[in-house]
Scaffold this motif. Structure first.
Motif, PDB file in Angstrom:
ATOM      1  N   ALA A 520       0.834  -1.206   0.000  1.00 32.10           N
ATOM      2  CA  ALA A 520       0.000   0.000   0.000  1.00 32.10           C
ATOM      3  C   ALA A 520       0.867   1.253   0.000  1.00 32.10           C
ATOM      4  N   GLN A 521       1.952   1.214   0.781  1.00 32.16           N
ATOM      5  CA  GLN A 521       2.854   2.368   0.807  1.00 32.16           C
ATOM      6  C   GLN A 521       3.541   2.551  -0.551  1.00 32.16           C
ATOM      7  N   VAL A 522       3.889   1.434  -1.180  1.00 32.35           N
ATOM      8  CA  VAL A 522       4.487   1.523  -2.524  1.00 32.35           C
ATOM      9  C   VAL A 522       3.481   2.091  -3.527  1.00 32.35           C
ATOM     10  N   ALA A 523       2.231   1.677  -3.399  1.00 33.06           N
ATOM     11  CA  ALA A 523       1.190   2.194  -4.309  1.00 33.06           C
ATOM     12  C   ALA A 523       1.004   3.693  -4.129  1.00 33.06           C
ATOM     13  N   MET A 524       1.045   4.141  -2.827  1.00 39.72           N
ATOM     14  CA  MET A 524       0.905   5.573  -2.605  1.00 39.72           C
ATOM     15  C   MET A 524       2.081   6.336  -3.193  1.00 39.72           C
ATOM     16  N   THR A 525       3.239   5.768  -3.094  1.00 42.59           N
ATOM     17  CA  THR A 525       4.417   6.421  -3.671  1.00 42.59           C
ATOM     18  C   THR A 525       4.328   6.456  -5.191  1.00 42.59           C
ATOM     19  N   LEU A 526       3.857   5.362  -5.808  1.00 42.25           N
ATOM     20  CA  LEU A 526       3.699   5.334  -7.258  1.00 42.25           C
ATOM     21  C   LEU A 526       2.668   6.361  -7.722  1.00 42.25           C
ATOM     22  N   LEU A 527       1.603   6.541  -6.942  1.00 35.06           N
ATOM     23  CA  LEU A 527       0.622   7.558  -7.311  1.00 35.06           C
ATOM     24  C   LEU A 527       1.272   8.939  -7.329  1.00 35.06           C
ATOM     25  N   GLN A 528       2.101   9.227  -6.348  1.00 38.31           N
ATOM     26  CA  GLN A 528       2.783  10.521  -6.330  1.00 38.31           C
ATOM     27  C   GLN A 528       3.721  10.669  -7.537  1.00 38.31           C
ATOM     28  N   VAL A 529       4.448   9.582  -7.821  1.00 35.28           N
ATOM     29  CA  VAL A 529       5.388   9.656  -8.952  1.00 35.28           C
ATOM     30  C   VAL A 529       4.642   9.814 -10.284  1.00 35.28           C
ATOM     31  N   VAL A 530       3.588   9.019 -10.457  1.00 31.83           N
ATOM     32  CA  VAL A 530       2.827   9.097 -11.719  1.00 31.83           C
ATOM     33  C   VAL A 530       2.182  10.485 -11.859  1.00 31.83           C
ATOM     34  N   GLY A 531       1.618  10.975 -10.774  1.00 33.48           N
ATOM     35  CA  GLY A 531       1.001  12.306 -10.842  1.00 33.48           C
ATOM     36  C   GLY A 531       2.025  13.388 -11.146  1.00 33.48           C
ATOM     37  N   GLY A 532       3.213  13.247 -10.546  1.00 34.02           N
ATOM     38  CA  GLY A 532       4.235  14.251 -10.797  1.00 34.02           C
ATOM     39  C   GLY A 532       4.741  14.214 -12.225  1.00 34.02           C
ATOM     40  N   ILE A 533       4.948  12.998 -12.793  1.00 34.11           N
ATOM     41  CA  ILE A 533       5.406  12.880 -14.186  1.00 34.11           C
ATOM     42  C   ILE A 533       4.326  13.419 -15.142  1.00 34.11           C
ATOM     43  N   TRP A 534       3.066  13.111 -14.853  1.00 33.17           N
ATOM     44  CA  TRP A 534       1.967  13.593 -15.695  1.00 33.17           C
ATOM     45  C   TRP A 534       1.937  15.114 -15.676  1.00 33.17           C
ATOM     46  N   LEU A 535       2.091  15.679 -14.460  1.00 31.04           N
ATOM     47  CA  LEU A 535       2.056  17.144 -14.388  1.00 31.04           C
ATOM     48  C   LEU A 535       3.262  17.759 -15.091  1.00 31.04           C
ATOM     49  N   LEU A 536       4.400  17.133 -14.999  1.00 29.48           N
ATOM     50  CA  LEU A 536       5.580  17.639 -15.683  1.00 29.48           C
ATOM     51  C   LEU A 536       5.422  17.534 -17.195  1.00 29.48           C
ATOM     52  N   GLY A 537       4.781  16.488 -17.655  1.00 29.44           N
ATOM     53  CA  GLY A 537       4.530  16.371 -19.087  1.00 29.44           C
ATOM     54  C   GLY A 537       3.615  17.469 -19.621  1.00 29.44           C
ATOM     55  N   GLN A 538       2.639  17.817 -18.819  1.00 28.56           N
ATOM     56  CA  GLN A 538       1.786  18.920 -19.233  1.00 28.56           C
ATOM     57  C   GLN A 538       2.554  20.238 -19.294  1.00 28.56           C
ATOM     58  N   VAL A 539       3.454  20.413 -18.312  1.00 33.32           N
ATOM     59  CA  VAL A 539       4.232  21.656 -18.316  1.00 33.32           C
ATOM     60  C   VAL A 539       5.136  21.715 -19.543  1.00 33.32           C
ATOM     61  N   LEU A 540       5.710  20.601 -19.923  1.00 31.92           N
ATOM     62  CA  LEU A 540       6.605  20.559 -21.076  1.00 31.92           C
ATOM     63  C   LEU A 540       5.829  20.486 -22.407  1.00 31.92           C
ATOM     64  N   VAL A 542       4.176  17.933 -23.476  1.00 32.52           N
ATOM     65  CA  VAL A 542       4.130  16.572 -24.014  1.00 32.52           C
ATOM     66  C   VAL A 542       2.719  16.024 -23.900  1.00 32.52           C
ATOM     67  N   CYS A 543       2.053  16.305 -22.748  1.00 30.07           N
ATOM     68  CA  CYS A 543       0.697  15.801 -22.526  1.00 30.07           C
ATOM     69  C   CYS A 543      -0.303  16.965 -22.685  1.00 30.07           C
ATOM     70  N   ALA A 544      -1.542  16.551 -22.950  1.00 33.40           N
ATOM     71  CA  ALA A 544      -2.609  17.542 -23.058  1.00 33.40           C
ATOM     72  C   ALA A 544      -2.789  18.252 -21.735  1.00 33.40           C
ATOM     73  N   PRO A 545      -2.986  19.532 -21.773  1.00 31.81           N
ATOM     74  CA  PRO A 545      -3.113  20.264 -20.514  1.00 31.81           C
ATOM     75  C   PRO A 545      -4.430  19.941 -19.792  1.00 31.81           C
ATOM     76  N   ASP A 546      -4.254  19.323 -18.595  1.00 40.00           N
ATOM     77  CA  ASP A 546      -5.406  19.018 -17.724  1.00 40.00           C
ATOM     78  C   ASP A 546      -4.850  18.816 -16.303  1.00 40.00           C
ATOM     79  N   LEU A 547      -4.881  19.840 -15.489  1.00 42.43           N
ATOM     80  CA  LEU A 547      -4.194  19.805 -14.188  1.00 42.43           C
ATOM     81  C   LEU A 547      -4.909  18.957 -13.138  1.00 42.43           C
ATOM     82  N   LEU A 548      -6.186  18.801 -13.287  1.00 45.05           N
ATOM     83  CA  LEU A 548      -6.915  18.135 -12.205  1.00 45.05           C
ATOM     84  C   LEU A 548      -6.499  16.678 -11.994  1.00 45.05           C
TER      85      LEU A 548
END
Length: 664
Positions: A520-540, A542-548
């Motif tokens: 469960a702790q690993v899953a929570m950490t992966l959620l943070q990492v995935v969310g951070g990479i997604w947000l960074l992709g939007q900033v760069l 690479v991904c469609a802009p959708d912050l929510l």
């Protein structure tokens, strides 16, 4: 052992009765031969080792044996059917004495021998000396003639005992007169043959042994009587008094001759009558010279004499009760002598005086040993005392602190396994950059802790030893404290070994839910990492802009990690407490086991030894009820039975009651 031939009494002078009878030349020649025959008979096959041991002990002076020899002797008695353990070739003749049968007397002697054997390592030899003397005297008397009764005439200067001696013998044997002291040496008169061994024991030479003039019917009621005329017990000659004391210690009965002037003499009452109050059944008190008193004064003097005897603690044999016989007579006129003859005839015909005397000596020895064996309170270690001892040892080894440390270690492992990675990284960083605190030298800390722990151990041992020794007589209390002290010598070092790091479990066990919490702790950490990479992709771009969506993922991971860690901590509280309690219990049990092996077991062994000797002491007091049943709970024998006499007149029911009620 002295063996007397049948020809010993054949050399007499003329029938006037005044000539002495001595050991003839033929007797002196026959004695070594008969002694050798007795020794060979003792060593003959089939007699048993106990009989041979009794013969050897007799040759060595009749010394009493220890408990092991007594048990072997008892086994030999059971196998051969003979009473050899106490140095008594056979039970005393003639029924019972003081309500105690001959078998009971032999059982009491065996119990006293066993008691002294078990007590020697713990009790001072001086305290056991009187018991040893009683056993020696019983063995010596049992080897000699049981047909004869040795009666001593004792009295003060001018009491008329020599005149009474001649009156009883029917012929003038002992010199009388106004010169004092008249009797300078003990004089013996035997009505029948075979008493030479008894007189040898009393150290009365052959030239001072007499025979009375006997009628055609022989000795009659005096068959077996040996009468001894003693010097004055208040003589100015020291050797006379020493001779009186020596002979009185070995005779079967004694007749105290008093006169109307000295019957209340303090020397007589304080030195002889009062210390021998327990020997009332083998004691006669004769008021002589009543012919000098008016008729109405005799009864008054007798009543006053009985009052003094009662103050001395001497039970009087009145109304059919056992006790001392008090008579009034005149040896000069013969008044009342017939009643004394009847009493002596009955005493002689019963042949129980020797057993009564030994029984009274046993009572006196048991009374002197009373402070050595009778407890003054509750005896033994209670369960509460044992638990307190274990608690003190656990405190000394730090069992509580060890349990708390184990609990913290379990929780710390749970936090490391189930905590968020970022928080663990931050704690590691803070620990690295925090300055090290100055600590005391580890050697000094260890030395102080060791000193404190040793003091606690010593205090625990001292308290448990005092608890176990409470109520015990002084010798056994000292033995208990000594046993506890010996065990305490290496106890601190042994407890230090229990507290060593290798004795503590290395890693706490992991429960089954830990992998789930880690995932469960690993899953929570992966959620943070995935969310951070997604947000960074939007900033760069690479991904469609959708912050929510990435923000929600990151918030879920950030909030979920601490929640999982907090939940793991809550779930770890119970297992951590149980793990700490198990660690504390293990160290406590190890410390208690070490203390039990080194302190409690030796103390318990001493208490068991005391219980055994106390049971033997109870059998000395009462062979029937003393050891019939045992109180299993407190280790005290349940002693039954009571005695009619008070403490000065014989065995007392009060002593038995105290022995049975204390120490439970």
């Amino acid at each position: 052992m002295t063996v007397t031939s049948t020809t010993e009494h054949t050399e007499y002078a003329e029938h006037t009765g005044q000539a002495e009878y001595a050991e003839g030349g033929r007797d002196r020649e026959a004695r070594p031969q008969e002694a050798e025959k007795t020794r060979q008979a003792a060593e003959a096959p089939g007699e048993g080792t106990a009989v041979r041991a009794g013969a050897d002990a007799a040759a060595a002076g009749g010394a009493w044996d220890d408990g092991l020899i007594a048990r072997r002797a008892a086994a030999a008695v059971a196998a051969t059917g003979r009473q050899a353990g106490a140095g008594l070739p056979a039970p005393y003749d003639g029924g019972t004495a003081s309500g105690v049968g001959d078998a009971d007397l032999a059982a009491r002697l065996d119990a006293l021998r066993e008691l002294t054997g078990l007590s020697r390592p713990r009790v001072d030899a001086a305290a056991l000396a009187e018991a040893g003397r009683v056993l020696d005297d019983a063995a010596a008397r049992g080897r000699l003639s049981r047909r004869h009764t040795v009666v001593a005439l004792a009295g003060a200067t001018g009491s008329g005992k020599s005149t009474l001696f001649n009156t009883l013998a029917g012929v003038t044997i002992s010199d009388t007169g106004v010169r004092r002291p008249t009797t300078s040496a003990a004089l013996a008169c035997s009505w029948t043959d075979g008493a030479a061994g008894l007189l040898d024991r009393l150290e009365i030479p052959g030239r001072l042994r007499r025979r009375p003039v006997q009628g055609p019917d022989g000795p009659g009621a005096f068959d077996g009587l040996v009468l001894i005329d003693l010097p004055d017990h208040d003589s100015a000659a020291v050797e006379h008094r020493a001779q009186v004391d020596r002979v009185l210690a070995h005779v079967d009965a004694v007749i105290w001759v008093v006169d109307p002037e000295k019957y209340g003499d303090a020397l007589l009452h304080e030195r002889y009558l009062r210390p021998l109050a327990g020997h009332a059944e083998v004691t006669f008190v004769v008021l002589n010279q009543v012919d000098r008193l008016p008729e109405d004064a005799t009864d008054q003097v007798l009543d006053d004499l009985r009052r003094l005897l009662d103050e001395d603690g001497i039970a009087l044999g009145e109304h059919g009760e056992p006790g001392a016989t008090v008579l009034a007579l005149s040896a000069l006129t013969g008044e009342g002598v017939g009643e004394l003859r009847d009493c002596l005839g009955q005493l002689t015909s019963e042949r129980r005086a020797a057993a009564r005397r030994i029984g009274a000596d046993l009572d006196a020895a048991a009374e002197r040993l009373r402070p050595v064996y009778v407890p003054t309170g509750r005896v033994g270690l209670s369960e509460e005392a044992r638990e307190q001892f274990a608690d003190r040892l656990a405190e000394a080894v730090g069992a509580t602190a060890a349990g708390q440390a184990a609990e913290r270690a379990w929780r710390r492992n749970a936090g490391r396994a189930c905590g968020t990675p970022w928080l663990r990284l931050w704690r590691w960083y803070e620990a690295r950059r925090a300055p090290r605190t100055t600590e005391r030298p580890p050697g000094e800390t260890h030395e102080e802790e060791t000193t404190t722990a040793r003091q606690r151990v010593e205090q625990a041992v001292r308290l448990v030893a005092d608890e176990a020794a409470g109520g015990l007589p002084a010798p056994w209390a000292d033995a208990v404290r000594e046993a506890a002290g010996r065990g305490a010598d290496g106890l601190p070092e042994a407890l230090d070994g229990l507290a060593a790091p290798e004795s503590v479990p290395a890693r706490p066990p992991r429960p089954g839910w830990w992998p789930v919490a880690v995932l469960a702790q690993v899953a929570m950490t992966l959620l943070q990492v995935v969310g951070g990479i997604w947000l960074l992709g939007q900033v760069l771009g690479v991904c469609a802009p959708d912050l929510l969506p990435p923000v929600l993922l990151m918030l879920a991971g950030i909030a979920g990690g601490p929640c999982v860690e907090y939940g793991s901590r809550l779930a770890a509280r119970g297992p951590a407490r149980r793990y700490g309690a198990d660690a504390e219990r293990a160290l406590r049990d190890a410390a208690a086991g070490c203390g039990r092996a080194r302190v409690l077991d030796p103390v318990a062994a001493e208490l068991l030894r005391y219980r055994e000797v106390r049971e033997q002491y109870a059998r000395v007091l009462d062979p029937v009820g003393g050891g019939s049943s045992q109180g299993r709970a407190g280790g005290a024998p349940a002693l039954g039975g009571s005695f009619a006499r008070g403490p000065a007149g014989g065995r007392s029911g009060g002593r038995m009651a105290e022995l049975s009620t204390t120490g439970r």
